[in-house]
Motif scaffolding. Structure first.
Motif, PDB file in Angstrom:
ATOM      1  N   GLN A 111      32.482  39.908  27.407  1.00  0.00           N
ATOM      2  CA  GLN A 111      32.342  41.324  27.731  1.00  0.00           C
ATOM      3  C   GLN A 111      32.018  42.153  26.305  1.00  0.00           C
ATOM      4  O   GLN A 111      32.067  41.452  25.303  1.00  0.00           O
ATOM      5  N   VAL A 167      36.534  50.350  27.427  1.00  0.00           N
ATOM      6  CA  VAL A 167      35.912  50.772  28.754  1.00  0.00           C
ATOM      7  C   VAL A 167      35.958  52.013  28.974  1.00  0.00           C
ATOM      8  O   VAL A 167      36.436  53.052  28.183  1.00  0.00           O
ATOM      9  N   ASN A 192      41.999  58.335  28.831  1.00  0.00           N
ATOM     10  CA  ASN A 192      43.125  57.628  28.183  1.00  0.00           C
ATOM     11  C   ASN A 192      42.987  57.671  26.720  1.00  0.00           C
ATOM     12  O   ASN A 192      41.947  57.115  26.488  1.00  0.00           O
ATOM     13  N   ILE A 204      42.195  44.422  27.373  1.00  0.00           N
ATOM     14  CA  ILE A 204      42.004  45.572  28.358  1.00  0.00           C
ATOM     15  C   ILE A 204      40.446  45.371  28.858  1.00  0.00           C
ATOM     16  O   ILE A 204      40.263  45.625  29.953  1.00  0.00           O
ATOM     17  N   VAL A 205      39.694  45.221  28.109  1.00  0.00           N
ATOM     18  CA  VAL A 205      38.276  44.959  28.646  1.00  0.00           C
ATOM     19  C   VAL A 205      38.168  43.702  29.447  1.00  0.00           C
ATOM     20  O   VAL A 205      37.652  44.072  30.718  1.00  0.00           O
ATOM     21  N   HIS A 206      38.724  42.732  29.302  1.00  0.00           N
ATOM     22  CA  HIS A 206      38.740  41.454  30.200  1.00  0.00           C
ATOM     23  C   HIS A 206      39.516  41.845  31.500  1.00  0.00           C
ATOM     24  O   HIS A 206      39.219  41.361  32.514  1.00  0.00           O
ATOM     25  N   GLN A 207      40.543  42.721  31.247  1.00  0.00           N
ATOM     26  CA  GLN A 207      41.186  43.088  32.622  1.00  0.00           C
ATOM     27  C   GLN A 207      40.448  44.044  33.508  1.00  0.00           C
ATOM     28  O   GLN A 207      40.570  43.838  34.717  1.00  0.00           O
ATOM     29  N   HIS A 208      39.693  44.862  32.957  1.00  0.00           N
ATOM     30  CA  HIS A 208      38.954  45.851  33.529  1.00  0.00           C
ATOM     31  C   HIS A 208      37.884  45.165  34.340  1.00  0.00           C
ATOM     32  O   HIS A 208      37.196  45.785  34.999  1.00  0.00           O
ATOM     33  N   SER A 209      37.462  43.737  33.676  1.00  0.00           N
ATOM     34  CA  SER A 209      36.233  43.322  34.312  1.00  0.00           C
ATOM     35  C   SER A 209      36.565  42.521  35.461  1.00  0.00           C
ATOM     36  O   SER A 209      35.587  41.980  36.057  1.00  0.00           O
ATOM     37  N   ARG A 210      37.779  42.344  35.534  1.00  0.00           N
ATOM     38  CA  ARG A 210      38.335  41.391  36.797  1.00  0.00           C
ATOM     39  C   ARG A 210      38.063  42.178  37.994  1.00  0.00           C
ATOM     40  O   ARG A 210      38.302  43.325  38.152  1.00  0.00           O
ATOM     41  N   ALA A 269      39.405  43.549  41.499  1.00  0.00           N
ATOM     42  CA  ALA A 269      40.619  44.298  41.676  1.00  0.00           C
ATOM     43  C   ALA A 269      41.149  43.492  42.913  1.00  0.00           C
ATOM     44  O   ALA A 269      40.503  42.807  43.952  1.00  0.00           O
TER      45      ALA A 269
END
Length: 214
Positions: free
Chosen positions: A3, A46, A75, A123-129, A131
């Motif tokens: 990412q 992000v 944010n 944060i980056v990897h969480q948002h790339s997953r 939903a």
């Protein structure tokens, strides 16, 4: 897939950007330098999230324009290096008041730029997953499930108080303001605290209780 993390050109050679570049394995990210990202914002993990890393060198007055830039984003997260700021409790308390109470941003204590970089990468990897379907989201299962992570990290920045004790304090008192206003004998009654840890908390927030917290 690696990412990307956007950093401002002014922050390209800073400690946070270098820490992001040093990440490896599942947390590895690629740096993308932007000429349009606000110079005061060090990193944009992000869209809509801006972050900065501060230590004891910058003055609070000089930090204000940076915080204004973060407010303009959806944010804003301020990572504060506690190894340096915790040497002077009053200064760290003033930083918390400025960031959280006055600007409404999140303050996350970190031990080093590397720890801040790991948070950003998550944060980056969480948002790339993708939903999760609503039905797949499990309900809270313990008394700490509703504790705000940023509040926990802020309270755990008190020297000698880790995440577990921070959660216990928030569970007992409910907010930073209530913890700041609590007497030492009230804090000492929280499970696992006692007089020594209670003294650390009251000393951190100041005996005169002049500052206001959320």
């Amino acid at each position: 897939m690696i990412q990307t993390v956007t950093v401002s050109r002014e922050a390209r050679d800073g400690t946070l950007a270098r820490a992001l570049e040093s990440l490896s394995g599942d947390l590895a990210v690629r740096i993308l330098v932007s000429d349009t990202l606000e110079a005061a914002v060090h990193c944009c993990p992000v869209a809509g999230i801006g972050t900065v890393l501060v230590d004891d060198v910058i003055s609070l007055d000089a930090l204000a324009p940076t915080l204004c830039a973060l407010v303009e984003m959806k944010n804003g997260i301020v990572f504060a290096q506690t190894q340096t700021l915790a040497r002077e409790w009053k200064r760290f308390a003033e930083l918390r008041t400025l960031v959280v109470a006055e600007f409404g941003l999140k303050l996350v204590p970190v031990d080093s730029p590397q720890q801040a970089a790991r948070y950003i990468a998550r944060i980056v990897h969480q948002h790339s997953r993708p939903a999760k379907p609503q039905s797949a989201i499990a309900p809270p299962t313990n008394k700490h499930a509703n504790a705000d992570a940023s509040l926990v990290k802020s309270v755990s920045g008190i020297p000698g108080i880790g995440d577990a004790k921070a959660r216990d304090l928030l569970t007992r008192f409910g907010s930073l303001r209530a913890i700041a206003d609590a007497r030492a004998d009230e804090i000492a009654k929280v499970k696992g605290f006692g007089a020594v840890n209670a003294d650390k908390v009251t000393r951190f927030f100041g005996e005169e209780k002049e500052m206001r917290f959320l």
